[in-house]
Design a protein around this motif. Structure first.
Motif, mmCIF file in Angstrom:
data_model
loop_
_atom_site.group_PDB
_atom_site.id
_atom_site.type_symbol
_atom_site.label_atom_id
_atom_site.label_comp_id
_atom_site.label_asym_id
_atom_site.label_seq_id
_atom_site.Cartn_x
_atom_site.Cartn_y
_atom_site.Cartn_z
ATOM 1 N N ILE A 324 -6.270 -2.651 3.440
ATOM 2 C CA ILE A 324 -4.941 -2.635 2.822
ATOM 3 C C ILE A 324 -5.044 -2.232 1.347
ATOM 4 C CG2 ILE A 324 -2.980 -4.095 2.144
ATOM 5 C CD1 ILE A 324 -3.369 -5.607 4.805
ATOM 6 N N GLN A 325 -6.086 -2.712 0.658
ATOM 7 C CA GLN A 325 -6.277 -2.325 -0.746
ATOM 8 C C GLN A 325 -6.490 -0.812 -0.856
ATOM 9 O OE1 GLN A 325 -10.027 -2.782 -2.777
ATOM 10 N NE2 GLN A 325 -9.057 -3.826 -4.512
ATOM 11 N N SER A 326 -7.285 -0.248 0.037
ATOM 12 C CA SER A 326 -7.523 1.199 0.034
ATOM 13 C C SER A 326 -6.219 1.961 0.240
ATOM 14 C CB SER A 326 -8.520 1.571 1.138
ATOM 15 O OG SER A 326 -9.761 0.950 0.934
ATOM 16 N N ALA A 327 -5.407 1.486 1.180
ATOM 17 C CA ALA A 327 -4.134 2.157 1.472
ATOM 18 C C ALA A 327 -3.182 2.068 0.280
ATOM 19 C CB ALA A 327 -3.498 1.550 2.721
ATOM 20 N N ARG A 328 -3.174 0.934 -0.399
ATOM 21 C CA ARG A 328 -2.313 0.785 -1.578
ATOM 22 C C ARG A 328 -2.721 1.770 -2.676
ATOM 23 N NH1 ARG A 328 2.155 -1.740 -0.134
ATOM 24 N NH2 ARG A 328 1.877 -3.849 0.662
ATOM 25 N N GLN A 329 -4.051 2.002 -2.797
ATOM 26 C CA GLN A 329 -4.516 2.935 -3.821
ATOM 27 C C GLN A 329 -4.112 4.368 -3.482
ATOM 28 O OE1 GLN A 329 -8.750 2.856 -4.736
ATOM 29 N NE2 GLN A 329 -8.672 4.884 -5.680
ATOM 30 N N LYS A 330 -4.310 4.753 -2.229
ATOM 31 C CA LYS A 330 -4.045 6.149 -1.853
ATOM 32 C C LYS A 330 -2.553 6.425 -1.662
ATOM 33 C CE LYS A 330 -5.609 9.957 0.946
ATOM 34 N NZ LYS A 330 -6.512 10.453 2.008
ATOM 35 N N PHE A 331 -1.821 5.412 -1.187
ATOM 36 C CA PHE A 331 -0.389 5.601 -0.906
ATOM 37 C C PHE A 331 0.424 4.542 -1.642
ATOM 38 C CE2 PHE A 331 -2.875 6.832 2.875
ATOM 39 C CZ PHE A 331 -2.548 8.184 2.958
ATOM 40 N N PRO A 332 0.451 4.589 -2.969
ATOM 41 C CA PRO A 332 1.050 3.491 -3.734
ATOM 42 C C PRO A 332 2.553 3.324 -3.536
ATOM 43 C CG PRO A 332 0.510 5.346 -5.177
ATOM 44 C CD PRO A 332 -0.102 5.646 -3.839
ATOM 45 N N ASP A 333 3.233 4.372 -3.125
ATOM 46 C CA ASP A 333 4.695 4.308 -3.020
ATOM 47 C C ASP A 333 5.197 4.238 -1.580
ATOM 48 O OD1 ASP A 333 4.804 4.583 -5.827
ATOM 49 O OD2 ASP A 333 4.607 6.765 -5.621
ATOM 50 N N ARG A 334 4.298 4.036 -0.635
ATOM 51 C CA ARG A 334 4.686 4.042 0.780
ATOM 52 C C ARG A 334 4.688 2.631 1.352
ATOM 53 N NH1 ARG A 334 3.198 9.508 2.405
ATOM 54 N NH2 ARG A 334 3.759 9.083 4.565
ATOM 55 N N GLU A 335 5.531 2.433 2.360
ATOM 56 C CA GLU A 335 5.528 1.162 3.096
ATOM 57 C C GLU A 335 4.256 1.077 3.937
ATOM 58 O OE1 GLU A 335 8.248 -1.323 6.338
ATOM 59 O OE2 GLU A 335 8.505 0.848 6.113
ATOM 60 N N LEU A 336 3.590 -0.066 3.886
ATOM 61 C CA LEU A 336 2.375 -0.286 4.686
ATOM 62 C C LEU A 336 2.704 -1.185 5.873
ATOM 63 C CD1 LEU A 336 -0.532 -0.874 2.129
ATOM 64 C CD2 LEU A 336 0.302 1.262 3.116
ATOM 65 N N VAL A 337 2.477 -0.650 7.071
ATOM 66 C CA VAL A 337 2.744 -1.387 8.299
ATOM 67 C C VAL A 337 1.411 -1.653 8.993
ATOM 68 C CG1 VAL A 337 3.930 -1.352 10.521
ATOM 69 C CG2 VAL A 337 4.977 -0.248 8.524
ATOM 70 N N ALA A 338 1.067 -2.925 9.147
ATOM 71 C CA ALA A 338 -0.186 -3.301 9.799
ATOM 72 C C ALA A 338 0.052 -3.552 11.279
ATOM 73 C CB ALA A 338 -0.765 -4.548 9.145
ATOM 74 N N ILE A 339 -0.787 -2.923 12.118
ATOM 75 C CA ILE A 339 -0.782 -3.202 13.560
ATOM 76 C C ILE A 339 -2.187 -3.702 13.874
ATOM 77 C CG2 ILE A 339 -0.479 -2.291 15.884
ATOM 78 C CD1 ILE A 339 0.852 -0.289 12.957
ATOM 79 N N PHE A 340 -2.304 -4.991 14.178
ATOM 80 C CA PHE A 340 -3.626 -5.617 14.279
ATOM 81 C C PHE A 340 -3.862 -6.218 15.654
ATOM 82 C CE2 PHE A 340 -6.270 -9.533 13.621
ATOM 83 C CZ PHE A 340 -7.480 -8.861 13.457
ATOM 84 N N GLN A 341 -5.054 -5.934 16.177
ATOM 85 C CA GLN A 341 -5.485 -6.530 17.445
ATOM 86 C C GLN A 341 -6.706 -7.413 17.161
ATOM 87 O OE1 GLN A 341 -7.903 -4.226 20.220
ATOM 88 N NE2 GLN A 341 -6.458 -4.709 21.856
ATOM 89 N N PRO A 342 -6.548 -8.735 17.232
ATOM 90 C CA PRO A 342 -7.708 -9.610 17.013
ATOM 91 C C PRO A 342 -8.804 -9.338 18.048
ATOM 92 C CG PRO A 342 -5.659 -10.861 16.984
ATOM 93 C CD PRO A 342 -5.325 -9.496 17.515
ATOM 94 N N HIS A 343 -10.049 -9.530 17.622
ATOM 95 C CA HIS A 343 -11.192 -9.286 18.497
ATOM 96 C C HIS A 343 -11.932 -10.595 18.732
ATOM 97 C CE1 HIS A 343 -15.348 -7.803 19.463
ATOM 98 N NE2 HIS A 343 -14.638 -7.023 20.246
ATOM 99 N N THR A 344 -11.913 -11.072 19.924
ATOM 100 C CA THR A 344 -12.491 -12.311 20.447
ATOM 101 C C THR A 344 -11.693 -13.545 20.045
ATOM 102 O OG1 THR A 344 -14.110 -12.958 18.732
ATOM 103 C CG2 THR A 344 -14.814 -11.298 20.356
ATOM 104 N N PHE A 345 -11.639 -14.475 20.968
ATOM 105 C CA PHE A 345 -10.883 -15.713 20.765
ATOM 106 C C PHE A 345 -11.569 -16.607 19.739
ATOM 107 C CE2 PHE A 345 -9.538 -14.162 24.890
ATOM 108 C CZ PHE A 345 -8.169 -14.364 24.854
ATOM 109 N N THR A 346 -12.916 -16.638 19.762
ATOM 110 C CA THR A 346 -13.628 -17.519 18.824
ATOM 111 C C THR A 346 -13.395 -17.078 17.390
ATOM 112 O OG1 THR A 346 -15.614 -16.182 19.262
ATOM 113 C CG2 THR A 346 -15.449 -18.310 20.382
ATOM 114 N N ARG A 347 -13.413 -15.754 17.131
ATOM 115 C CA ARG A 347 -13.185 -15.265 15.773
ATOM 116 C C ARG A 347 -11.738 -15.548 15.349
ATOM 117 N NH1 ARG A 347 -14.846 -10.231 16.199
ATOM 118 N NH2 ARG A 347 -16.862 -10.372 15.167
ATOM 119 N N THR A 348 -10.793 -15.322 16.264
ATOM 120 C CA THR A 348 -9.382 -15.560 15.938
ATOM 121 C C THR A 348 -9.156 -17.036 15.594
ATOM 122 O OG1 THR A 348 -8.813 -13.808 17.510
ATOM 123 C CG2 THR A 348 -7.023 -15.201 16.722
#
Length: 437
Positions: A324-348
């Motif tokens: 997200i920090q990288s995206a804010r730097q490259k696209f400072p004026d754009r809306e950032l939409v996160a689509i996240f898929q957790p990986h493994t139940f133990t990590r989640t």
């Protein structure tokens, strides 16, 4: 000449190693499940035979390289023992193979793949270099001087290696299905440190890495003034990042990278530190940094209309923040939409609140069902437990992906280590259909 048969050839490390051996002139084939993985594309391009798992694949005179995910009672491994064919586990084979080169093992909870790709590209501009990257990319040079490799801490597999150099990017608690706590993770890295033959290049900004003890020099890099290699005067733009490097408080050189985020500066510093240690000039380093194209599934951009889709492997809260920090730097004026898929139940489960906090840094967050693994197909929580902790978030399916179209001209961050690509594929199809409608 023996035939190397890879049982589980589509695994990211296995695919890379198969490519390396093939490029070096060996006869290579392999087997896996009959399902497409992006790691098989480079194998197909080399016309390396890929079969479905079958005991009949194993013939006398072969050497079987077995993926770590497959137990000793796998039919191919059973057949190999029956007919006297040598079986060697992936990490053990690799540990022996790298003895022929100046080996650079890159490890850390985060940043391994990106740093390995960058290191291979830069060092390869100095002398012939073979490399193994955890995104399923590998290349073998018959006359290679260097071997750059990603070394994973999971199940302490990297202890099969005795590299000349180890680059340690950070120590963080991950893989809660194996490691008990941060101390357990540290002990694994400490064990590796004692096996390194020339030097350890470590991020001094990481408090765990500051504790590493070794029989060889430990050279630290980072933003902190106490580091041997320090980044100063960092300038971030939408084109990339520029910074000065000081070596033990003396100006060394100025570098520009077409990369974004603090983590990209740290990864680059690791490469610069290793190169200086090996006598590679700043001119060669900078020239190669300019031409670096990145690795698969690490901030990989696709433009459709005025929408930007980014595919990223981020699957830990620390990595989500970095993306997200990288995206804010490259696209400072754009809306950032996160689509996240957790990986493994133990990590989640282990990082539930941390996931919520990191995803809340985006303007909007959408969540996909938890991606299990061969080791765990269900758990005590569901994706709705995470959704309840993120204000304004929603759970989505591939069938309902068109909900994303309400975000006009946004930057869509598809993040995860499972099959989150199917959500991006579905969204790409919606966007393309809308364009032609």
């Amino acid at each position: 000449m023996t035939v190397f048969h890879f049982t589980g050839i589509k695994g990211s490390g296995m695919s890379s190693l198969a490519q390396i051996l093939f490029d070096a002139g060996e006869q290579v084939q392999g087997s896996d499940v009959d399902k497409y993985f992006f790691t098989e594309q480079p194998l197909r391009e080399r016309n390396i035979p890929i079969f479905t798992f079958n005991a009949d694949n194993i013939k006398e005179g072969m050497t079987v390289i077995a993926g770590n995910a497959f137990p000793d009672d796998h039919p191919e491994l059973v057949r190999a023992r029956e007919i006297g064919v040598e079986i060697i586990r992936y990490h053990k084979f690799l540990g022996e193979y790298i003895g022929n080169y100046i080996s650079i093992a890159i490890t850390g909870a985060h940043g391994k793949t990106s740093t390995t790709g960058l290191m291979a590209h830069v060092v390869g501009g100095y002398k012939p270099t073979s490399y193994l990257i955890g995104d399923g990319t590998g290349a073998g040079q018959k006359n290679a001087d260097f071997f750059v490799m990603e070394a994973c801490e999971y199940r302490r597999h990297f202890l099969a290696y005795n590299p000349d150099y180890a680059v340690m990017t950070n120590i963080d608690f991950d893989h809660p299905d194996y490691f008990a706590n941060i101390e357990d993770v540290y002990s694994a890295f400490q064990s590796l440190a004692l096996q390194v033959k020339k030097a350890i290049i470590a991020c001094g900004d990481d408090e765990q890495l500051q504790r590493i003890q070794a029989k060889v020099p430990v050279v630290y890099y980072g933003f902190g003034a106490e580091n041997d290699f320090e980044a100063r005067n960092v300038e971030k733009t939408t084109e990339g990042t520029k910074f000065d490097v000081f070596v033990r408080n003396e100006f060394y050189s100025t570098f520009f990278i077409p990369l974004f985020g603090d983590h990209a500066v740290l990864n680059t510093l690791a490469v610069i530190t290793l190169c200086e240690y090996e006598g590679i000039s700043p001119d060669i380093i900078q020239e190669r940094l300019h031409t670096y194209k990145g690795v698969k599934r690490r901030f990989t951009e696709t433009d459709i209309g005025d929408n930007v889709l980014i595919d990223d492997y981020a699957h830990h809260p620390t990595e989500i923040r970095a993306t997200i920090q990288s995206a804010r730097q490259k696209f400072p004026d754009r809306e950032l939409v996160a689509i996240f898929q957790p990986h493994t139940f133990t990590r989640t489960q282990a990082f539930l609140q941390d996931f919520a906090d990191s995803l809340s840094l985006a303007d909007t967050a959408y969540l996909c069902d938890i991606f299990g693994s061969a080791r765990e197909t269900q758990g005590a929580l569901s994706i709705h437990d995470l959704a309840s902790l993120i204000e304004g978030s929603a759970v989505i399916t591939t069938e309902g992906i068109d909900i994303l179209t309400k975000h006009k001209g946004a930057v869509f961050l598809f993040m995860g280590a499972g099959d989150v690509h199917k959500f991006q594929d579905a969204f790409e199809n919606v966007l393309k259909n809308n364009e032609t409608a």
